[in-house]
Design a protein around this motif. Structure first.
Motif, mmCIF file in Angstrom:
data_model
loop_
_atom_site.group_PDB
_atom_site.id
_atom_site.type_symbol
_atom_site.label_atom_id
_atom_site.label_comp_id
_atom_site.label_asym_id
_atom_site.label_seq_id
_atom_site.Cartn_x
_atom_site.Cartn_y
_atom_site.Cartn_z
ATOM 1 N N ALA A 56 59.844 35.342 36.258
ATOM 2 C CA ALA A 56 59.011 36.345 35.621
ATOM 3 C C ALA A 56 57.498 35.962 35.852
ATOM 4 N N ALA A 57 57.155 34.776 36.136
ATOM 5 C CA ALA A 57 56.018 34.175 36.463
ATOM 6 C C ALA A 57 55.618 34.849 37.977
ATOM 7 N N LEU A 58 56.945 34.505 38.620
ATOM 8 C CA LEU A 58 56.379 34.759 40.193
ATOM 9 C C LEU A 58 56.201 36.289 40.311
ATOM 10 N N VAL A 59 57.015 37.173 39.505
ATOM 11 C CA VAL A 59 56.828 38.622 39.666
ATOM 12 C C VAL A 59 55.463 38.967 38.881
ATOM 13 N N LEU A 60 55.100 38.248 37.925
ATOM 14 C CA LEU A 60 53.666 38.490 37.500
ATOM 15 C C LEU A 60 52.522 38.163 38.467
ATOM 16 N N TRP A 61 52.850 36.983 38.989
ATOM 17 C CA TRP A 61 51.647 36.462 40.032
ATOM 18 C C TRP A 61 51.686 37.563 41.366
ATOM 19 N N VAL A 62 53.044 37.800 41.731
ATOM 20 C CA VAL A 62 52.818 38.994 42.991
ATOM 21 C C VAL A 62 52.409 40.216 42.600
ATOM 22 N N ALA A 63 52.880 40.796 41.321
ATOM 23 C CA ALA A 63 52.279 42.067 41.087
ATOM 24 C C ALA A 63 50.551 41.999 40.789
ATOM 25 N N THR A 64 50.081 40.959 40.413
ATOM 26 C CA THR A 64 48.842 40.704 40.084
ATOM 27 C C THR A 64 47.925 40.716 41.345
ATOM 28 N N THR A 65 48.612 39.912 42.199
ATOM 29 C CA THR A 65 47.699 39.768 43.572
ATOM 30 C C THR A 65 47.954 41.127 44.346
ATOM 31 N N ASN A 66 48.890 41.651 44.156
ATOM 32 C CA ASN A 66 48.927 43.123 45.167
ATOM 33 C C ASN A 66 48.141 43.950 44.364
ATOM 34 N N PHE A 67 48.015 44.076 43.219
ATOM 35 C CA PHE A 67 46.817 44.860 42.407
ATOM 36 C C PHE A 67 45.369 44.696 42.883
ATOM 37 N N HIS A 68 45.340 43.402 42.854
ATOM 38 C CA HIS A 68 43.861 43.031 43.520
ATOM 39 C C HIS A 68 43.653 43.296 44.740
ATOM 40 N N ASP A 69 44.487 43.175 45.714
ATOM 41 C CA ASP A 69 44.458 43.524 47.197
ATOM 42 C C ASP A 69 44.248 44.812 47.091
ATOM 43 N N ARG A 70 45.153 45.838 46.580
ATOM 44 C CA ARG A 70 44.807 47.194 46.587
ATOM 45 C C ARG A 70 43.453 47.788 46.024
ATOM 46 N N LEU A 71 43.055 47.098 45.104
ATOM 47 C CA LEU A 71 41.818 47.322 44.234
ATOM 48 C C LEU A 71 40.816 46.996 45.471
ATOM 49 N N ASN A 72 40.808 45.969 45.989
ATOM 50 C CA ASN A 72 39.829 45.574 46.969
ATOM 51 C C ASN A 72 39.759 46.598 48.247
ATOM 52 N N ALA A 73 41.048 46.861 48.740
ATOM 53 C CA ALA A 73 41.027 47.691 49.743
ATOM 54 C C ALA A 73 40.546 49.180 49.286
ATOM 55 N N THR A 74 40.810 49.740 48.102
ATOM 56 C CA THR A 74 40.350 50.863 47.696
ATOM 57 C C THR A 74 38.447 51.119 47.536
ATOM 58 N N ILE A 75 38.095 49.902 47.107
ATOM 59 C CA ILE A 75 36.562 49.668 47.067
ATOM 60 C C ILE A 75 36.007 49.261 48.257
ATOM 61 N N LYS A 76 36.740 49.047 49.267
ATOM 62 C CA LYS A 76 36.328 48.150 50.567
ATOM 63 C C LYS A 76 35.704 46.906 50.323
ATOM 64 N N GLU A 77 36.164 45.879 49.472
ATOM 65 C CA GLU A 77 35.613 44.835 49.055
ATOM 66 C C GLU A 77 36.519 43.517 49.540
ATOM 67 N N PRO A 78 36.103 43.204 50.614
ATOM 68 C CA PRO A 78 36.631 41.935 50.990
ATOM 69 C C PRO A 78 37.241 41.127 50.081
ATOM 70 N N ALA A 79 38.472 40.467 50.242
ATOM 71 C CA ALA A 79 39.002 39.536 49.230
ATOM 72 C C ALA A 79 37.873 38.238 49.249
ATOM 73 N N GLY A 80 37.749 37.445 48.139
ATOM 74 C CA GLY A 80 37.125 36.551 47.983
ATOM 75 C C GLY A 80 35.460 36.693 48.044
ATOM 76 N N SER A 81 35.003 38.014 48.084
ATOM 77 C CA SER A 81 33.382 38.268 47.932
ATOM 78 C C SER A 81 33.165 38.600 46.553
ATOM 79 N N THR A 82 32.017 38.507 46.223
ATOM 80 C CA THR A 82 31.705 39.065 45.064
ATOM 81 C C THR A 82 31.457 40.624 44.719
ATOM 82 N N CYS A 83 31.949 41.126 43.918
ATOM 83 C CA CYS A 83 31.851 42.695 43.995
ATOM 84 C C CYS A 83 30.528 42.946 43.540
ATOM 85 N N THR A 84 29.753 43.954 44.173
ATOM 86 C CA THR A 84 28.525 44.606 43.876
ATOM 87 C C THR A 84 28.353 45.929 43.464
ATOM 88 N N PHE A 85 29.486 46.466 43.331
ATOM 89 C CA PHE A 85 29.261 47.950 42.831
ATOM 90 C C PHE A 85 28.675 48.056 41.735
#
Length: 85
Positions: A56-85
């Motif tokens: 359950a923890a692995l599934v949650l971790w993968v889902a959360t990471t995937n969410f963040h990756d897709r969010l960063n791609a949508t707003i064109k924010e590289p992972a690890g950077s500080t969001c400035t929008f």
């Protein structure tokens, strides 16, 4: 890792990575590239290495990471950077 030693992933690590890939490759799922039998086999193997709570923890971790990756791609924010929008 003294002396340049390289650690090899364990079988449980390989299984966790396979699970993460199967969760995040939606195009493959839609095209039936990964069969239901293969998914069932993966779940069976995972249950040999991880408890229900760990899975359950692995599934949650993968889902959360995937969410963040897709969010960063949508707003064109590289992972690890500080969001400035």
């Amino acid at each position: 890792m003294a002396g340049g030693a390289v650690l090899s992933p364990t079988p449980s690590c390989h299984l966790a990575l396979a699970m993460a890939e199967s969760m995040t490759r939606l195009a493959d799922r839609d095209a039936d590239v990964v069969s239901d039998e293969l998914r069932t086999e993966l779940r069976t193997e995972l249950s040999k290495h991880y408890t229900e709570e760990q899975l359950a923890a692995l599934v949650l971790w993968v889902a959360t990471t995937n969410f963040h990756d897709r969010l960063n791609a949508t707003i064109k924010e590289p992972a690890g950077s500080t969001c400035t929008f």
